[in-house]
Write an enzyme that holds these catalytic residues in place. Structure first.
Site, mmCIF file in Angstrom:
data_model
loop_
_atom_site.group_PDB
_atom_site.id
_atom_site.type_symbol
_atom_site.label_atom_id
_atom_site.label_comp_id
_atom_site.label_asym_id
_atom_site.label_seq_id
_atom_site.Cartn_x
_atom_site.Cartn_y
_atom_site.Cartn_z
ATOM 1 C CG ASN A 88 -1.921 1.097 1.225
ATOM 2 O OD1 ASN A 88 -1.651 2.183 1.727
ATOM 3 N ND2 ASN A 88 -3.082 0.844 0.655
ATOM 4 C CB SER A 89 1.662 3.658 -2.659
ATOM 5 O OG SER A 89 1.788 2.703 -3.686
ATOM 6 C CD GLN A 90 6.108 8.347 1.308
ATOM 7 O OE1 GLN A 90 6.769 8.048 0.304
ATOM 8 N NE2 GLN A 90 6.568 9.186 2.223
#
Length: 377
Positions: A88-90
């Site tokens: 889950n991306s930044q």
């Protein structure tokens, strides 16, 4: 250890809003779509030495922080080497990508790389379920994301397929967003855009790190800063870099300081001038250790001070020095001054305008000028 901001998810959203990364409309959407609903129980943090499991209170702190959360290792295979293959991306990066995407009411959006389903949920909350299509190559991730989306009350069209080909049956789209790094921009994705459509994707360039590209349907676009994402599975290299012959090592000295090479502008310029040459770096106190290598096994290492070790037939470090001198003569242009033209015949990096193409250096072999996809670097 990560410390969650006081107030958890809401505090994280407020931080993004105060930084100018979320406008009023997106702030409202993010508050309504908590990140933690889409994060599995088992997660990891990417550390320099590998992925480290995060549990209990540390897990919650990680989820509520402005950090990426690794959610899968080794494509889901047990007993692998522990390489991150889904995350889950930044949040600040996601917000930045959404800014570049410039989604408007009623837009039809294609997301390539469903992952956890969080971005698909954000898009559903912004433009409506029926306007969101998302495609994922991993069957297990598709099932997990579809389940989380349904539980959270969202029903986008979730497809199980290689995202390189998009979803032609649902085209055209106003916006395409890619959540994995590309070696080249697939023609199929551009063809599925409306004439005034926009594609935003991270590209894995040959030098140093990835870069975001914002491209129109004609295949012209500008770089919009650095971005480090996992490669699309079909864009992963088919083999490991060739072995380096240690018996060819020779010592030289350099006046270049490593940090002069660790800018997006130089990475884009050098990647175009020296196709097929890649550079890796690790931080070492206030400095950095650099390793560069080409497709034939020639390599160079800069560990500290002014000492350089070179291997193989090419004097790679001398080539880098020459390309850096060219870059300085150009005025050290920043990453935002570079652009990319993508077409079936190849990809061309340019400076300030499409007509000003950066050609490979004259000494680069014909084989190195064309990558495994047949795309001009």
């Amino acid at each position: 250890m990560t410390t969650a901001p006081t107030g958890g998810h809401a505090a994280l959203v407020e931080q993004l809003h105060e930084r100018g990364l979320l406008d009023t409309a997106w702030r409202r959407v993010w508050l309504d779509v908590p990140r933690d609903r889409f994060i599995p129980d088992r997660v990891w943090r990417q550390e320099p030495t590998g992925c480290v499991p995060v549990t209990g209170a540390d897990r919650l702190a990680l989820v509520h922080s402005d950090e990426p959360v690794v959610t899968q290792l080794d494509d889901g295979r047990p007993d692998g080497p522990g390489i991150a293959t889904c995350s889950n991306s930044q949040p600040s990066m996601v917000a930045r990508v959404l800014q570049l995407l410039d989604v408007q009411d009623g837009h039809r959006v294609l997301e390539v790389g469903t992952g956890t389903g969080h971005l698909a949920a954000l898009l559903c909350a912004r433009v409506g379920d029926r306007n969101v299509h998302t495609v994922e190559v991993d069957a297990e991730l598709v099932g997990q994301a579809a389940s989380r989306l349904a539980t959270a009350g969202y029903e986008p069209c979730v497809a199980h397929a290689d995202g390189e080909w998009g979803v032609p049956s649902a085209a055209p789209f106003d916006r395409v967003v890619v959540t994995c790094a590309l070696r080249h921009v697939p023609t199929a994705l551009l063809e599925q855009l409306r004439p005034d459509g926009v594609l935003v994707a991270p590209l894995d360039r040959d030098f140093w790190s990835g870069a975001l590209i914002r491209m129109d349907a004609t295949g012209h676009g500008r770089f919009e800063g650095g971005a480090s994402y996992m490669l699309m599975r079909s864009h992963r290299p088919a083999s490991e870099p060739p072995a380096v012959d240690d018996s060819t090592v020779r010592h030289s000295v350099t006046g270049l300081v490593p940090h002069e090479l660790l800018t997006l502008g130089f990475a884009l310029y050098a990647g175009a001038r020296l196709p097929g040459v890649r550079m890796w770096h690790t931080r070492a106190g206030t400095g950095a250790k650099l390793w560069v290598q080409d497709l034939t096994g020639s390599a160079a290492a800069h560990v500290s001070g002014h000492d350089v070790w070179q291997y193989g037939a090419r004097a790679l470090w001398r080539e880098i020095e020459q390309v850096h001198a060219e870059y300085v003569e150009l005025g050290c242009p920043e990453g935002a001054e570079f652009g990319l033209t993508a077409a079936a015949g190849g990809h061309r990096v340019w400076l300030t305008r499409p007509a000003r193409v950066i050609e490979p250096a004259p000494w680069v072999s014909a084989a190195a000028r064309t990558d495994v996809h047949g795309d001009q670097s």
